[in-house]
Design an enzyme around this catalytic site. Structure first.
Site, mmCIF file in Angstrom:
data_model
loop_
_atom_site.group_PDB
_atom_site.id
_atom_site.type_symbol
_atom_site.label_atom_id
_atom_site.label_comp_id
_atom_site.label_asym_id
_atom_site.label_seq_id
_atom_site.Cartn_x
_atom_site.Cartn_y
_atom_site.Cartn_z
ATOM 1 N N TYR A 146 52.579 52.989 34.334
ATOM 2 C CA TYR A 146 52.939 53.770 35.520
ATOM 3 C C TYR A 146 54.450 53.772 35.773
ATOM 4 O O TYR A 146 54.952 54.568 36.562
ATOM 5 C CB TYR A 146 52.226 53.226 36.771
ATOM 6 C CG TYR A 146 50.708 53.294 36.715
ATOM 7 C CD1 TYR A 146 50.057 54.012 35.711
ATOM 8 C CD2 TYR A 146 49.926 52.659 37.648
ATOM 9 C CE1 TYR A 146 48.675 54.068 35.645
ATOM 10 C CE2 TYR A 146 48.543 52.706 37.597
ATOM 11 C CZ TYR A 146 47.922 53.407 36.584
ATOM 12 O OH TYR A 146 46.555 53.463 36.532
ATOM 13 N N LYS A 195 44.055 44.715 25.772
ATOM 14 C CA LYS A 195 43.512 45.545 24.685
ATOM 15 C C LYS A 195 44.270 45.124 23.423
ATOM 16 O O LYS A 195 44.939 45.925 22.753
ATOM 17 C CB LYS A 195 43.718 47.029 25.043
ATOM 18 C CG LYS A 195 43.052 48.016 24.130
ATOM 19 C CD LYS A 195 41.544 48.048 24.277
ATOM 20 C CE LYS A 195 40.942 49.025 23.268
ATOM 21 N NZ LYS A 195 39.486 48.863 23.127
ATOM 22 N N ASP A 227 37.640 47.059 27.616
ATOM 23 C CA ASP A 227 36.392 47.838 27.571
ATOM 24 C C ASP A 227 35.189 46.920 27.791
ATOM 25 O O ASP A 227 34.247 47.257 28.519
ATOM 26 C CB ASP A 227 36.263 48.638 26.270
ATOM 27 C CG ASP A 227 36.811 47.911 25.059
ATOM 28 O OD1 ASP A 227 37.365 46.804 25.211
ATOM 29 O OD2 ASP A 227 36.677 48.429 23.937
ATOM 30 N N ASP A 251 44.211 48.647 37.929
ATOM 31 C CA ASP A 251 43.948 49.757 38.834
ATOM 32 C C ASP A 251 42.478 50.152 38.725
ATOM 33 O O ASP A 251 41.753 50.282 39.721
ATOM 34 C CB ASP A 251 44.870 50.929 38.423
ATOM 35 C CG ASP A 251 44.817 52.082 39.397
ATOM 36 O OD1 ASP A 251 44.166 51.949 40.447
ATOM 37 O OD2 ASP A 251 45.413 53.137 39.090
ATOM 38 N N ASP A 255 39.004 48.793 41.260
ATOM 39 C CA ASP A 255 38.136 49.759 41.944
ATOM 40 C C ASP A 255 36.677 49.544 41.544
ATOM 41 O O ASP A 255 35.769 49.645 42.372
ATOM 42 C CB ASP A 255 38.550 51.202 41.612
ATOM 43 C CG ASP A 255 39.574 51.724 42.604
ATOM 44 O OD1 ASP A 255 40.022 50.934 43.461
ATOM 45 O OD2 ASP A 255 39.942 52.911 42.521
#
Ligand code: NAD
Length: 360
Positions: A146, A195, A227, A251, A255
């Site tokens: 980001y 990852k 994942d 992020d 959620d």
């Protein structure tokens, strides 16, 4: 002990829920013989009305000078408010970005805890909900994809967009240290999510987390691919204690973790930096649809205040007293309308604050 707290009620239900958190903090101060002083600051739409912008430099400086900051929520009805007819850089939510940056907060913590009394709101299978879960997702806030360089170009008539994911070891180390410190205050189990089978930034992340781990021999560390983590959160959420991860993964995972608790009015959060100063706020917004009606659930804000006691003031016992009081109120059957269930007693925002305060 003495602490000076900046209160930023904000807009919508913000003033109502922050008032209840203050009530609970006052009760903690009384019982445990502390002195909390407060300073109310304007941010969001109310600051636009007063000063033409959502956060003035003077307000930011006042917040910085406090021992910690407790925020309600900012913003109005986006499609129907004069606050959105102005330059985007002055709109209510711009204040949020400015204060997070101004206070140099790089770590966001969101707990996901399933109260037994609210397990019907959990969208997972009954057997999974019955096992319960109690975790915090710790997300890096100021680096990664980001904040990396980005561009969109056209090469030989083909549009091409590039985002870059960059972390240096110092950025990883400082949040890893926070993650281990928080694990030490909990069940001492940290799962670092990356990852690393694909990304160089993840391989560096993993290496630095392992280096930091050497200073915290009591904490068990495991690494999990993002994942797999997304799957495990819905398959077996009880296995998680502290989840440490970079900005974009955090992020999404935070959620997901919030969603499985099922109750938006219960979700607290904290943003921390290198010092003890933190920004504590509920995960929900300003809910203009229910503002001023004494029906908003103040528990997310009250639990955010409990996080402030634990992480900014190191008052672990007092933080636990607040969390236990919330638990007791739910056990006693009190509910605001958003979490109301058959056979329970419906209370308003103020009454919920009273019930919690009197159980401390
Ligand atoms: P929201 O979280 O304010 O509301 C979503 C729904 O949840 C609404 O139906 C609301 O009534 C309900 N709700 C939220 N908190 C509740 C509580 N404590 N008790 C009972 N019900 C509750 O999200 P939204 O409607 O998308 O946004 C409203 C405003 O809040 C917008 O201006 C948005 O930009 C702003 N916002 C601010 C923050 C923040 O200050 N950190 C975060 C998200 C959204």
């Amino acid at each position: 002990m003495n602490f000076h707290i900046a209160l930023i009620p904000g807009d919508g239900i913000g003033p109502e829920i922050v008032e209840e958190a203050r009530k609970v903090l006052d009760r903690v101060a009384e019982i445990y013989h502390h002195q909390f002083t407060y300073e109310k600051l304007l941010m969001g739409g109310c600051s636009i009305d007063a000063y033409g912008t959502s956060l003035t430099d003077e307000t930011l400086a006042r917040a910085k000078a406090a021992d910690s900051v407790l925020l309600g929520a900012v913003g109005g009805d986006v499609g129907n408010s004069r606050w959105y007819d102005i330059d985007p850089k002055d709109r209510p939510e711009a204040g949020l970005l400015k204060i997070r940056k101004g206070l140099e907060l790089f770590a966001n913590i969101r707990p996901a805890y399933l109260y037994r009394e609210l397990k019907d709101a959990c969208p997972l299978r009954e057997a999974i909900a019955d096992a319960g879960f109690d975790m915090v997702i710790m997300r890096e806030l100021t680096g990664g994809l980001y904040f990396g360089e980005r561009k969109t170009e056209e090469i030989n008539g083909v549009r091409r967009a590039t985002d870059t994911l960059v972390y240096d070891e110092n950025e990883i180390r400082r949040i890893a240290v926070k993650g281990f410190e928080i694990a030490m205050k909990r069940k001492k189990h940290l799962i670092s999510v990356d990852k690393a089978n694909v990304l160089d930034s993840s391989r560096l992340w993993r290496a630095v987390v392992n280096e930091v781990a050497k200073s915290y021999p009591e904490v068990t560390v495991t690494h999990m691919l993002v994942d797999n983590c997304a799957m495990q959160l819905v398959k077996d959420p009880a296995q998680f204690d502290v989840v440490l991860t970079e900005n974009m993964f955090g992020d999404i995972l935070s959620d997901e973790a919030s969603m499985i608790t099922g109750s938006i009015g219960m979700l607290s959060s904290a943003s921390l930096g290198a010092t003890k100063l933190g920004l504590y706020e509920p995960s929900h917004g300003s809910a203009p649809d229910i503002a001023g009606k004494n029906i908003a659930n103040p528990i997310a804000t009250i639990l955010s205040a409990a996080m402030m006691l634990r992480y900014s003031f190191d008052l672990d016992q007092e933080a636990k007293a607040v969390e236990d009081a919330v638990q007791q109120v739910l056990t006693d059957g009190y509910r605001t309308s958003d979490i109301m269930a058959e056979g329970c007693k419906l209370v308003g925002t103020r009454e919920m604050g009273d019930r919690i305060a009197e159980r401390i």
